[in-house]
Scaffold this motif. Structure first.
Motif, short mmCIF file in Angstrom:
data_model
loop_
_atom_site.label_atom_id
_atom_site.label_comp_id
_atom_site.label_asym_id
_atom_site.label_seq_id
_atom_site.Cartn_x
_atom_site.Cartn_y
_atom_site.Cartn_z
N GLU A 196 43.97 -17.94 60.33
CA GLU A 196 45.29 -17.98 59.71
C GLU A 196 45.43 -16.86 58.67
OE1 GLU A 196 44.54 -21.49 61.84
OE2 GLU A 196 43.36 -20.69 60.16
N GLU A 197 44.35 -16.59 57.94
CA GLU A 197 44.39 -15.51 56.94
C GLU A 197 44.62 -14.16 57.62
OE1 GLU A 197 41.21 -15.21 53.91
OE2 GLU A 197 41.04 -13.12 54.53
N ILE A 198 43.90 -13.92 58.70
CA ILE A 198 44.04 -12.66 59.44
C ILE A 198 45.46 -12.53 59.98
CG2 ILE A 198 43.19 -11.27 61.36
CD1 ILE A 198 40.53 -12.90 61.09
N GLN A 199 45.98 -13.62 60.54
CA GLN A 199 47.31 -13.59 61.13
C GLN A 199 48.38 -13.38 60.07
OE1 GLN A 199 48.00 -13.40 64.35
NE2 GLN A 199 50.13 -13.08 63.72
N GLU A 200 48.17 -13.92 58.88
CA GLU A 200 49.14 -13.73 57.80
C GLU A 200 49.22 -12.26 57.39
OE1 GLU A 200 50.33 -15.53 53.40
OE2 GLU A 200 48.33 -15.90 54.22
N VAL A 201 48.06 -11.61 57.28
CA VAL A 201 48.07 -10.19 56.95
C VAL A 201 48.76 -9.39 58.05
CG1 VAL A 201 46.63 -8.15 56.52
CG2 VAL A 201 45.97 -10.37 55.56
N ARG A 202 48.46 -9.72 59.31
CA ARG A 202 49.08 -9.02 60.43
C ARG A 202 50.60 -9.16 60.41
NH1 ARG A 202 46.49 -7.39 65.06
NH2 ARG A 202 44.26 -7.80 65.27
N SER A 203 51.07 -10.35 60.07
CA SER A 203 52.51 -10.61 60.14
C SER A 203 53.27 -10.06 58.93
CB SER A 203 52.77 -12.11 60.26
OG SER A 203 52.27 -12.81 59.14
N LYS A 204 52.60 -9.94 57.78
CA LYS A 204 53.30 -9.55 56.56
C LYS A 204 52.98 -8.14 56.07
CE LYS A 204 53.72 -14.26 54.71
NZ LYS A 204 53.37 -15.17 53.58
N SER A 205 51.79 -7.61 56.42
CA SER A 205 51.36 -6.36 55.79
C SER A 205 50.86 -5.31 56.77
CB SER A 205 50.24 -6.65 54.77
OG SER A 205 50.64 -7.61 53.83
N ASP A 206 51.06 -5.50 58.06
CA ASP A 206 50.52 -4.54 59.01
C ASP A 206 51.10 -3.15 58.75
OD1 ASP A 206 49.03 -4.11 61.70
OD2 ASP A 206 50.99 -3.18 62.00
N PRO A 207 50.25 -2.12 58.62
CA PRO A 207 50.75 -0.78 58.25
C PRO A 207 51.66 -0.16 59.29
CG PRO A 207 48.39 -0.72 58.80
CD PRO A 207 48.78 -2.16 58.71
N ILE A 208 51.40 -0.41 60.56
CA ILE A 208 52.24 0.17 61.62
C ILE A 208 53.59 -0.53 61.66
CG2 ILE A 208 52.46 0.59 64.10
CD1 ILE A 208 49.40 0.79 64.22
N SER A 209 53.59 -1.85 61.56
CA SER A 209 54.85 -2.60 61.57
C SER A 209 55.71 -2.25 60.36
CB SER A 209 54.56 -4.11 61.57
OG SER A 209 53.89 -4.48 62.75
N LEU A 210 55.08 -2.06 59.20
CA LEU A 210 55.81 -1.70 57.98
C LEU A 210 56.52 -0.36 58.15
CD1 LEU A 210 56.53 -2.18 54.99
CD2 LEU A 210 54.34 -1.13 54.37
N LEU A 211 55.81 0.63 58.68
CA LEU A 211 56.43 1.93 58.90
C LEU A 211 57.53 1.85 59.96
CD1 LEU A 211 56.48 5.02 58.49
CD2 LEU A 211 54.72 5.19 60.26
N LYS A 212 57.28 1.12 61.02
CA LYS A 212 58.26 0.96 62.10
C LYS A 212 59.55 0.34 61.57
CE LYS A 212 58.75 -1.24 66.65
NZ LYS A 212 58.04 -2.06 67.68
N ASP A 213 59.42 -0.72 60.77
CA ASP A 213 60.61 -1.40 60.23
C ASP A 213 61.39 -0.48 59.31
OD1 ASP A 213 59.85 -3.64 61.61
OD2 ASP A 213 58.97 -4.67 59.89
N ARG A 214 60.69 0.32 58.52
CA ARG A 214 61.37 1.26 57.63
C ARG A 214 62.19 2.27 58.42
NH1 ARG A 214 56.46 2.39 53.39
NH2 ARG A 214 57.25 1.12 51.65
#
Length: 390
Positions: A305-323
């Motif tokens: 769950e900890e790993i999945q939370e980081v993936r869902s909230k802080s993933d570096p690729i997803s963050l850049l993509k959303d921006r």
């Protein structure tokens, strides 16, 4: 204002077919650049504080995205090949930490120097290695970047002094590279990376002392991924403020999951070093999705769950993509096109890495020394002799 893309990332795009630039030509109505609010860094004794409002161009964003996707897909493929027993031995993956490498490289030059520990595949790529060379090195083939003799932990290229297997040992080596830069007065610097698990090593504090005394142009980077092997930082360190550990060295604590935060902090640190003010200690707060190595499932000391939370909230690729999507700097279709090209490149490299021959026994002792005459080396038994090649 940060408007110039790093030569490092531009070279990555060029050597992989210039797909980013070609893709961009088919889309005319995108924002060419945008301003972003980023997380404030924690600062210790620094004269200049990194900005919290930064500019990223569309070209930069596309190149950051492609480079991080290459690194991510390369590591996922390495995971697959290891489980198939095609990759053997030690293997430490970097997925989750891509923003650290890409952000650092965006604010230094290819003529600068970099040395790291054994989680090194991503830096081998950003420093100039190709996916094909890296994958072939992982499988121990002749076409590998170290001719198939280094494996996962020991990859090298120009101005990149490799992954190093002895915990913390690369830190004094990096200071030595920085000393050479100062001696030559070439305005270059060395980025010296280590993990939170190595941060308690005595040799690191000895290196801090020498670097501060001699005002060496070195950026010490602690990639704090929260776990040294299977031990959380809270259990291993009396103080987890790694950016203050230098005491007499200025420090920065940075969101290592945001490529723009890392880029801006590295820019400030690099300017500090080039101005002759001595070293900087930078802590990048990041996270690895895999275990410490392939022998570590990574879920015995932390939860899924900890790993999945980081993936869902802080993933570096997803963050850049959303921006990029929310600021009309790219379309979903364009980024998908990049994803397809990246997957194709990884698959082609994998084919090469599994079909290329292994180095023959007579090459075992080659490249032991640089630019020296051949020497005879005792081989696999006391009676066999091998001739070296520089």
């Amino acid at each position: 204002m940060l408007t110039n893309i790093s030569n490092v990332l531009r070279a990555c795009a060029q050597r992989n077919g210039g797909a980013v630039v070609m893709s961009a030509r088919t889309y005319a109505d995108f924002t060419s650049q945008a301003t972003f609010e980023i997380k404030k860094c924690d600062v210790y004794k620094m004269e200049e504080t990194p900005a919290t409002e930064v500019v990223m161009t569309r070209e930069e964003g596309l190149q950051y995205y492609r480079t991080m996707q290459i690194m991510r897909r390369m590591e996922l493929k390495a995971d697959q090949l290891y489980k198939q027993k095609i990759i053997r031995g030690f293997c430490h993956l970097y997925d989750g930490q891509e923003a650290c490498a890409v952000g650092i490289e965006a604010s230094i030059n290819l003529s600068d120097h970099l040395i790291t520990a054994y989680r090194s595949h991503g830096y081998t790529y950003t420093r100039g290695g190709t996916v094909k060379q890296i994958m072939a090195e992982l499988t121990g083939r002749r076409g590998g970047i170290a001719k198939g003799k280094g494996g996962s932990m020991h990859m090298y290229c120009k101005n990149f002094y490799g992954g190093n297997g002895i915990v913390g040992a690369q830190v004094p080596l990096g200071a030595g590279v920085a000393l050479a830069c100062k001696f030559k007065e070439n305005n270059q610097l060395c980025v010296c990376l280590y993990g939170d698990g190595a941060a308690n090593q005595g040799q690191i504090f000895e290196t801090y002392n020498m670097a501060a005394l001699w005002k060496l142009p070195v950026i010490f980077v602690c990639e704090n991924n929260r776990y040294g092997m299977g031990t959380s930082v809270e259990r291993a360190a009396a103080s987890t403020d790694y950016y203050k550990r230098g005491e007499f060295i200025p420090g920065l604590r940075v969101d290592g999951m945001d490529v723009l935060c890392v880029r801006e902090a590295t820019r400030v640190a690099a300017e500090h070093c080039r101005a002759g003010k001595g070293p900087v200690l930078m802590e990048l707060q990041t996270y690895r999705y895999h275990g410490h190595s392939m022998s570590d499932p990574g879920v015995s000391y932390r939860t899924r769950e900890e790993i999945q939370e980081v993936r869902s909230k802080s993933d570096p690729i997803s963050l850049l993509k959303d921006r990029m999507l929310s600021n009309n700097m790219a379309s979903i279709e364009e980024l998908k096109e990049i994803d397809i090209e990246v997957r194709k490149e990884i698959e082609e490299a994998t084919q090469f890495a599994t079909n290329d021959p292994e180095p023959p026994l007579e090459e075992l002792c080659n490249h032991l020394f640089f630019n020296s005459p051949p020497v005879e080396v005792r081989g696999t038994n006391p009676w066999s002799k091998l001739k070296s090649v520089s």
